[in-house]
Structures are given as structure tokens and as C-alpha cells.
Design an enzyme around this catalytic site. Structure first.
Site, PDB file in Angstrom:
ATOM      1  N   GLY A 149       0.832  -1.192   0.000  1.00 22.80           N
ATOM      2  CA  GLY A 149       0.000   0.000   0.000  1.00 22.80           C
ATOM      3  C   GLY A 149       0.868   1.243   0.000  1.00 22.80           C
ATOM      4  N   GLY A 205      -0.049  -4.835   0.707  1.00 20.40           N
ATOM      5  CA  GLY A 205      -1.306  -4.667  -0.005  1.00 20.40           C
ATOM      6  C   GLY A 205      -1.427  -5.538  -1.232  1.00 20.40           C
ATOM      7  CD  GLU A 214       3.032  -5.792   6.151  1.00 20.69           C
ATOM      8  OE1 GLU A 214       2.496  -5.697   5.038  1.00 20.69           O
ATOM      9  OE2 GLU A 214       3.607  -6.839   6.539  1.00 20.69           O
ATOM     10  CG  ASP A 217      -2.584  -4.232   7.081  1.00 26.16           C
ATOM     11  OD1 ASP A 217      -1.510  -4.484   6.498  1.00 26.16           O
ATOM     12  OD2 ASP A 217      -3.261  -3.220   6.830  1.00 26.16           O
TER      13      ASP A 217
END
Length: 363
Positions: A71, A119, A142, A150
Site C-alpha cells: 500500500g 497490499g 510490516e 494486515d
């Protein structure tokens, strides 16, 4: 071959009969997802599902390097200093997309040919099929930027065999090529040179459904010999990973790695020492809870966690260190695992006082 349906600079949609090819089109940014892209994708996916006349969706990345490297974390981090809702809106829209893919009945084929992180994992791993190549590079890095793995990582990572999901989540270890298939992340492995032929044959499938889509993918996978004789990179460590990373307890993991004292274990310890202590502890709890939840509940949980992380300092310090200044010298707060209290960890999981404001529904 393609008849354009909808296009934009950052994401392209091309129609071939009753099938669509979705191309992430930010090659200079390694096709990183931003809010603009997600807001273009979600309504079209909803429309295709409502109309019930789309029989297959293929997602791929443009350029030579990446499927999708994650992302747009830089934009999310920078939003702290301005008055807008991007830190809420980005994750809401992204998780809606992840959930829609995970519940879709339309065959979803992700051609993860190149860098696939964060992402990019979210828009591929929840679908029906993931096709890796010798150019695929998979990671969930992350914890190095003060975040958590996530996009539904709390759902799929605990379900990988031999507890390698916990290992990948905490260390950000990179899997390449056929290893991505062997680890259980990709469903198929096809050489890069055959990807265009594979896409052509997928688009020529008549009356596409999960079965005949899989038949085409199996045909290419079964005939791919690249890296077939190359040993699985984690093969000799699987017993140790299964032992050390089985309890969702970072302190216990660290102790078990220390007890082994092999060069490989020492390398993993050095890696863990660089990560945000808060991220490591929260990630362990995320995976513990996620191992027994469905995808929807995991994404709601991850939204709560991420919004609490946005209120702290480690995420911004991690982005500064790794992405902006690139000095790789983050100053975490708290600095050590011992300083991260259980109460602080649990506070990331509490429902919001006014109720959860993320609503996830199938497309």
C-alpha cells in the site's frame, strides 16, 4: 484482443468477452495501491458481481518489477500532519476490497509475477488462484515499519503449514520464485515467459468457472520445470520453525531461538531485534486471535489495531527510517519487548467506544 471498459492512469480495466483484466498501473511506484486506485476498483467489482455476467477476473501489475509492492504507506504516514481522513478511509476501502475478493464467487486469478508485498498480498491471497513465477518475491515486512501484517494477514498467515506464517509475519522473511508455491502461498507456479500464453488461454476459456479455470492453470503448472529441482529454502529449518514459532509468544520465540544458537537462529534474532517491539507483540496477538476467526472478523480486528497504531509513534518512525530517510535506524518507543506491557498490547484490540465504523459485505 482487449476492448477497453474503464481506464485511468493508475488502474486499467480491460474486457474480453465475459472476462476482465484488472491491471495495477503505477510501475514507477511498483504498483503500490493508493486510495485512488482502490476507490476505482471497488465499485466496478461490486457492479460486476451484481450484474452476474462476469465469469473471470484476472489481476496483474504493469512494468517489469512488481505485481504490487504494498500500500502507499508514505501517503498514509504523511496524512498525520494534515486534516483529512485518509488514515481511516484508506484502510476501510482496502479491507472492503480484501473481503470482497475473499468472498467472491467469480474466479479470481492473481498473476503475482514480481514483487508481491503487503497490499499486493491482500489483493491476491484471498482470491481463488495465485500464480507465482521465478520473478515472484513475497514478503510481509510490516513489523519493520511499526505496523502489522494486515490486509487479512491475521487470517491466512496462521493457516500456513508448519507455523511458517508466524515466522514470515514477525521476521519479514522474503520468499522467492517456486518457494512461494511450496510455502502454500501461491496455488500455481508458471515460468515468466509463459505468463502471456497463460493469460490468453484463460481469456479463451468458454463458460468459465472454478473447475475449468483451474484446469488451465494446472496445465501450465504441471509443465513448468523451472526451479523444480531447487531445494525449498526453508526445508532444513521447518522443524525448528514449527517448534519456535508455534505459541504466538514473541518472548518464547526469542528464547527458543537463543537456545538453538545456530547461525540461522542468530540471523533471525538479529532481524527481530531490528523490528518494532510493539509490532512484534501486537502481531503475535493478531495471529493468535486470527487463527480462530473468519476473514470478516479478522479484518474488523485489524482495522481496530491499525487505527490504534496510527495514534502512536512507531509507524511514523518506521516509515521515516525505512522509506523516507532510509537510514534504517528507527528509534522505537517503547525500545524493548520488556517495556511493551500486556495492557498496551490488548488496548489495540478493544472495540471503539462509538462502535466499529468499518462495514464489510460481499460484493
Amino acid at each position: 484482443m482487449f476492448s477497453p471498459h474503464t481506464s485511468g492512469e493508475d488502474v486499467l480495466f480491460d474486457q474480453v468477452g465475459d472476462k476482465f483484466v484488472l491491471t495495477l498501473n503505477r510501475p514507477k511506484a511498483l504498483n503500490a495501491l493508493d486510495l485512488s486506485m482502490i476507490k476505482k476498483i471497488n465499485p466496478l467489482l461490486k457492479k460486476w458481481h451484481e450484474e452476474k455476467n462476469v465469469k473471470m477476473i484476472i489481476i496483474k501489475g504493469s512494468g517489469e518489477k512488481a505485481f504490487c509492492a504494498g500500500g502507499d504507506i508514505r501517503a498514509v504516514s504523511g496524512a498525520k500532519s494534515v486534516q483529512n481522513n485518509i488514515q481511516q478511509d484508506f484502510f476501510k476501502e482496502e479491507y472492503k476490497l480484501n473481503y470482497g475478493i475473499g468472498t467472491s464467487k467469480i474466479p479470481w486469478v492473481a498473476l503475482i509475477d514480481g514483487i508481491t508485498m503487503g497490499g499486493g498480498v491482500g489483493v491476491s491471497v484471498h482470491g481463488h488462484f495465485r500464480v507465482a513465477t521465478e520473478r515472484t518475491l513475497f514478503a510481509m515486512p510490516e513489523t519493520a515499519i511499526g505496523l502489522i501484517p494486515d490486509v487479512g494477514g491475521g487470517y491466512f498467515l496462521p493457516r500456513l503449514p508448519n507455523h511458517i506464517g508466524t515466522f514470515l509475519a514477525l521476521t519479514g522473511f522474503r520468499l522467492k520464485g517456486r518457494n512461494v508455491f511450496t510455502a502454500g502461498i501461491a496455488t500455481h507456479f508458471v515460468e515468466h515467459a509463459k505468463i502471456k500464453d497463460l493469460e490468453r488461454d484463460l481469456l479463451n476459456v468458454k463458460d468459465a468457472n472454478l473447475l475449468n479455470t483451474k484446469e488451465v492453470l494446472n496445465y501450465y503448472h504441471d509443465r513448468c520445470s523451472i526451479e523444480k529441482d531447487k531445494p525449498y529454502i526453508l526445508a532444513e529449518h521447518l522443524g525448528l520453525i514449527k517448534h519456535a514459532f508455534s505459541d504466538y509468544d514473541i518472548s518464547g520465540i526469542v528464547q527458543k531461538l537463543k537456545n538453538d544458537s545456530s547461525d540461522w537462529c542468530n540471523t533471525q534474532l538479529q532481524t527481530l531485534n531490528k523490528m518494532s517491539p510493539t509490532s512484534l507483540k501486537v502481531t503475535c496477538e493478531q495471529l493468535r486471535h486470527g487463527s480462530t476467526k473468519d476473514l470478516r472478523d479478522v479484518l474488523v480486528m485489524e482495522y481496530r489495531i491499525v487505527q490504534r497504531i496510527m495514534q502512536g509513534s512507531d509507524f511514523y518512525e518506521g516509515v521515516r527510517s525505512v522509506i523516507i530517510d532510509k537510514d534504517m535506524k528507527p528509534v522505537w518507543n517503547p525500545k524493548t519487548l520488556d517495556e511493551v506491557s500486556d495492557e498496551f498490547v490488548q488496548s489495540h484490540f478493544e472495540p471503539f467506544k462509538d462502535g466499529d465504523d468499518i462495514h464489510l459485505e460481499p460484493f
